[in-house]
Design an enzyme around this catalytic site. Structure first.
Site, PDB file in Angstrom:
ATOM      1  N   ALA A  24       0.823  -1.225   0.000  1.00 47.62           N
ATOM      2  CA  ALA A  24       0.000   0.000   0.000  1.00 47.62           C
ATOM      3  C   ALA A  24       0.856   1.273   0.000  1.00 47.62           C
ATOM      4  O   ALA A  24       0.359   2.352   0.281  1.00 47.62           O
ATOM      5  CB  ALA A  24      -0.949  -0.007   1.191  1.00 47.62           C
ATOM      6  N   TYR A 168       2.686 -14.702 -15.048  1.00 51.28           N
ATOM      7  CA  TYR A 168       1.743 -13.826 -14.338  1.00 51.28           C
ATOM      8  C   TYR A 168       0.309 -14.335 -14.504  1.00 51.28           C
ATOM      9  O   TYR A 168      -0.448 -14.434 -13.529  1.00 51.28           O
ATOM     10  CB  TYR A 168       1.891 -12.404 -14.895  1.00 51.28           C
ATOM     11  CG  TYR A 168       1.007 -11.344 -14.274  1.00 51.28           C
ATOM     12  CD1 TYR A 168       1.283 -10.835 -13.001  1.00 51.28           C
ATOM     13  CD2 TYR A 168      -0.085 -10.818 -14.971  1.00 51.28           C
ATOM     14  CE1 TYR A 168       0.483  -9.834 -12.450  1.00 51.28           C
ATOM     15  CE2 TYR A 168      -0.885  -9.816 -14.420  1.00 51.28           C
ATOM     16  CZ  TYR A 168      -0.599  -9.326 -13.167  1.00 51.28           C
ATOM     17  OH  TYR A 168      -1.392  -8.332 -12.627  1.00 51.28           O
TER      18      TYR A 168
HETATM   19  N1  LIG Z   1      -2.131  -1.467 -12.171  1.00 49.94           N
HETATM   20  C1  LIG Z   1      -2.708  -2.306 -13.016  1.00 49.94           C
HETATM   21  O1  LIG Z   1      -2.900  -2.004 -14.216  1.00 49.94           O
HETATM   22  C2  LIG Z   1      -3.170  -3.659 -12.558  1.00 49.94           C
HETATM   23  C3  LIG Z   1      -3.992  -4.406 -13.417  1.00 49.94           C
HETATM   24  C4  LIG Z   1      -4.443  -5.656 -12.997  1.00 49.94           C
HETATM   25  C5  LIG Z   1      -4.068  -6.139 -11.762  1.00 49.94           C
HETATM   26  N2  LIG Z   1      -3.248  -5.402 -10.955  1.00 49.94           N
HETATM   27  C6  LIG Z   1      -2.868  -5.964  -9.653  1.00 49.94           C
HETATM   28  O2  LIG Z   1      -3.078  -4.980  -8.658  1.00 49.94           O
HETATM   29  C7  LIG Z   1      -2.118  -5.141  -7.606  1.00 49.94           C
HETATM   30  C8  LIG Z   1      -1.390  -3.819  -7.384  1.00 49.94           C
HETATM   31  O3  LIG Z   1      -0.708  -3.474  -8.584  1.00 49.94           O
HETATM   32  P1  LIG Z   1      -0.031  -2.038  -8.779  1.00 49.94           P
HETATM   33  O4  LIG Z   1       0.001  -1.796 -10.239  1.00 49.94           O
HETATM   34  O5  LIG Z   1      -0.689  -1.054  -7.895  1.00 49.94           O
HETATM   35  O6  LIG Z   1       1.463  -2.333  -8.253  1.00 49.94           O
HETATM   36  P2  LIG Z   1       2.663  -1.330  -7.881  1.00 49.94           P
HETATM   37  O7  LIG Z   1       2.289   0.078  -8.150  1.00 49.94           O
HETATM   38  O8  LIG Z   1       3.879  -1.886  -8.536  1.00 49.94           O
HETATM   39  O9  LIG Z   1       2.809  -1.479  -6.286  1.00 49.94           O
HETATM   40  C9  LIG Z   1       3.296  -2.661  -5.753  1.00 49.94           C
HETATM   41  C10 LIG Z   1       3.234  -2.604  -4.242  1.00 49.94           C
HETATM   42  O10 LIG Z   1       3.663  -3.866  -3.726  1.00 49.94           O
HETATM   43  C11 LIG Z   1       4.658  -3.652  -2.742  1.00 49.94           C
HETATM   44  N3  LIG Z   1       5.575  -4.788  -2.654  1.00 49.94           N
HETATM   45  C12 LIG Z   1       6.497  -5.202  -3.571  1.00 49.94           C
HETATM   46  N4  LIG Z   1       7.143  -6.292  -3.109  1.00 49.94           N
HETATM   47  C13 LIG Z   1       6.621  -6.554  -1.872  1.00 49.94           C
HETATM   48  C14 LIG Z   1       6.869  -7.547  -0.889  1.00 49.94           C
HETATM   49  N5  LIG Z   1       7.776  -8.523  -1.093  1.00 49.94           N
HETATM   50  N6  LIG Z   1       6.179  -7.490   0.263  1.00 49.94           N
HETATM   51  C15 LIG Z   1       5.249  -6.516   0.490  1.00 49.94           C
HETATM   52  N7  LIG Z   1       4.961  -5.570  -0.416  1.00 49.94           N
HETATM   53  C16 LIG Z   1       5.639  -5.591  -1.577  1.00 49.94           C
HETATM   54  C17 LIG Z   1       5.342  -2.370  -3.153  1.00 49.94           C
HETATM   55  O11 LIG Z   1       5.984  -1.857  -1.985  1.00 49.94           O
HETATM   56  P3  LIG Z   1       7.389  -1.052  -2.046  1.00 49.94           P
HETATM   57  O12 LIG Z   1       7.017   0.273  -2.628  1.00 49.94           O
HETATM   58  O13 LIG Z   1       7.825  -0.954  -0.640  1.00 49.94           O
HETATM   59  O14 LIG Z   1       8.298  -1.846  -2.933  1.00 49.94           O
HETATM   60  C18 LIG Z   1       4.146  -1.555  -3.633  1.00 49.94           C
HETATM   61  O15 LIG Z   1       3.493  -0.955  -2.545  1.00 49.94           O
HETATM   62  C19 LIG Z   1      -1.218  -6.293  -8.044  1.00 49.94           C
HETATM   63  O16 LIG Z   1      -1.663  -7.486  -7.468  1.00 49.94           O
HETATM   64  C20 LIG Z   1      -1.391  -6.317  -9.547  1.00 49.94           C
HETATM   65  O17 LIG Z   1      -1.099  -7.570 -10.093  1.00 49.94           O
HETATM   66  C21 LIG Z   1      -2.793  -4.180 -11.327  1.00 49.94           C
END
Ligand SMILES: NC(=O)c1ccc[n+]([C@@H]2O[C@H](COP(=O)([O-])OP(=O)(O)OC[C@H]3O[C@@H](n4cnc5c(N)ncnc54)[C@H](OP(=O)(O)O)[C@@H]3O)[C@@H](O)[C@H]2O)c1
Length: 259
Positions: A24, A168
């Site tokens: 988050a 993925y």
């Molecule tokens: N955005 C999209 O288009 C999209 C579409 C479909 C599904 N999703 C899904 O939505 C979710 C969020 O995606 P997002 O795009 O918002 O990702 P994001 O912006 O890359 O954010 C990833 C988050 O995960 C944290 N993280 C990484 N490694 C970690 C670990 N080992 N333990 C705990 N936290 C960790 C990061 O923390 P740090 O900052 O501390 O590294 C960051 O807060 C994911 O499950 C993704 O697959 C996203």
């Protein structure tokens, strides 16, 4: 993150509940954490690397009158997850009522030839192992309350089956089966388990990427916003969704139907 536009309605529908949102510190997780807090939940903001970003999420929530604290833990590590849930429950003095399995690591696009088992395992660690560890850790508290809501963040890629993305897609597909099996197992304990499948929702890591071609293909003709996912999460977390479990909710402008 400009929360002003969407920051109007505070329902109090999550008042008194403690939510744990993994990953988050930015992206969708930040918006989900903000939204849950907006509706009254106290929120544990998990992150792995970026302390400052996590504190920024906490700051945004506090500025808007909500309650949150940041907790560092690598959610793919069993000992760290156990420590995280213990720390969170001690800090807030109550059990986790809402768990959002959201965190993700890098998502490399690889052909089959480029993929090895390690590449698959990397994705399974985030989308199968981590939710399992977290769910096991919060279950005693939820069972004691006779209530709980677990929300897995999946993806529309399960329906689309995107090429060169099989590690993925496979891991996100596993989340669907896991959600349904857990819903069956935990329903009698009053615990609901659902999945939200976002379409492409540009976040910080997509900055500068052109989304117009994708948007044109969607029935609703626009790309999704993080608020769209946050609103769906708050709904599924709340008692408004008290008769909904084992479901996969696509939040993608109509890009796919059913699962
Ligand atoms: N955005 C999209 O288009 C999209 C579409 C479909 C599904 N999703 C899904 O939505 C979710 C969020 O995606 P997002 O795009 O918002 O990702 P994001 O912006 O890359 O954010 C990833 C988050 O995960 C944290 N993280 C990484 N490694 C970690 C670990 N080992 N333990 C705990 N936290 C960790 C990061 O923390 P740090 O900052 O501390 O590294 C960051 O807060 C994911 O499950 C993704 O697959 C996203």
């Amino acid at each position: 993150m400009d929360t002003r536009e969407h920051n109007q309605e505070r329902t109090g529908k999550l008042q008194g509940k403690l939510a744990l949102v993994t990953g988050a510190s930015r992206g969708l997780g930040r918006w989900i954490a903000f939204e849950l807090a907006k509706h009254g939940a106290a929120v544990a903001v998990n992150y792995a690397n970026n302390h400052q970003d996590a504190e920024q999420t906490v700051g945004l929530i506090a500025e808007a009158g909500g309650t949150a604290m940041a907790f560092r833990a690598d959610i793919t590590k069993e000992a760290e997850v156990a420590g995280l849930v213990q720390e969170v429950t001690t800090a807030f003095g109550r059990s986790v009522a809402i768990l959002v399995n959201n965190a993700t690591g890098p998502q490399p696009m690889l052909s089959i030839e480029e993929s090895d088992w390690a590449a698959y395992m990397d994705q399974l660690e985030f989308f199968v192992k981590a939710p399992l560890l977290l769910t096991k850790a919060v279950l005693p508290g939820m069972k004691a309350q006779g209530k709980g809501s677990i929300i897995n963040i999946g993806s529309e890629v399960v329906q689309l089956g995107n090429a060169r993305f099989s590690s993925y897609v496979t891991a996100k597909s596993a989340m669907v089966g896991m959600t349904r099996s857990w819903a069956n197992e935990l329903g009698p304990a009053g615990i609901r388990v659902n999945l939200i499948a976002p379409g492409w929702i540009p976040v910080e890591r997509h900055e500068g990427v052109d989304t117009s071609d994708y948007a044109r293909t969607l029935p609703l003709q626009r790309v999704g916003e993080p608020q769209d996912i946050a609103s769906a999460t708050a709904f599924l977390a709340s008692d408004e969704a008290r008769f909904i479990t084992g479901q996969c909710l696509s939040v993608n402008g109509g890009n796919t139907f059913g699962i």
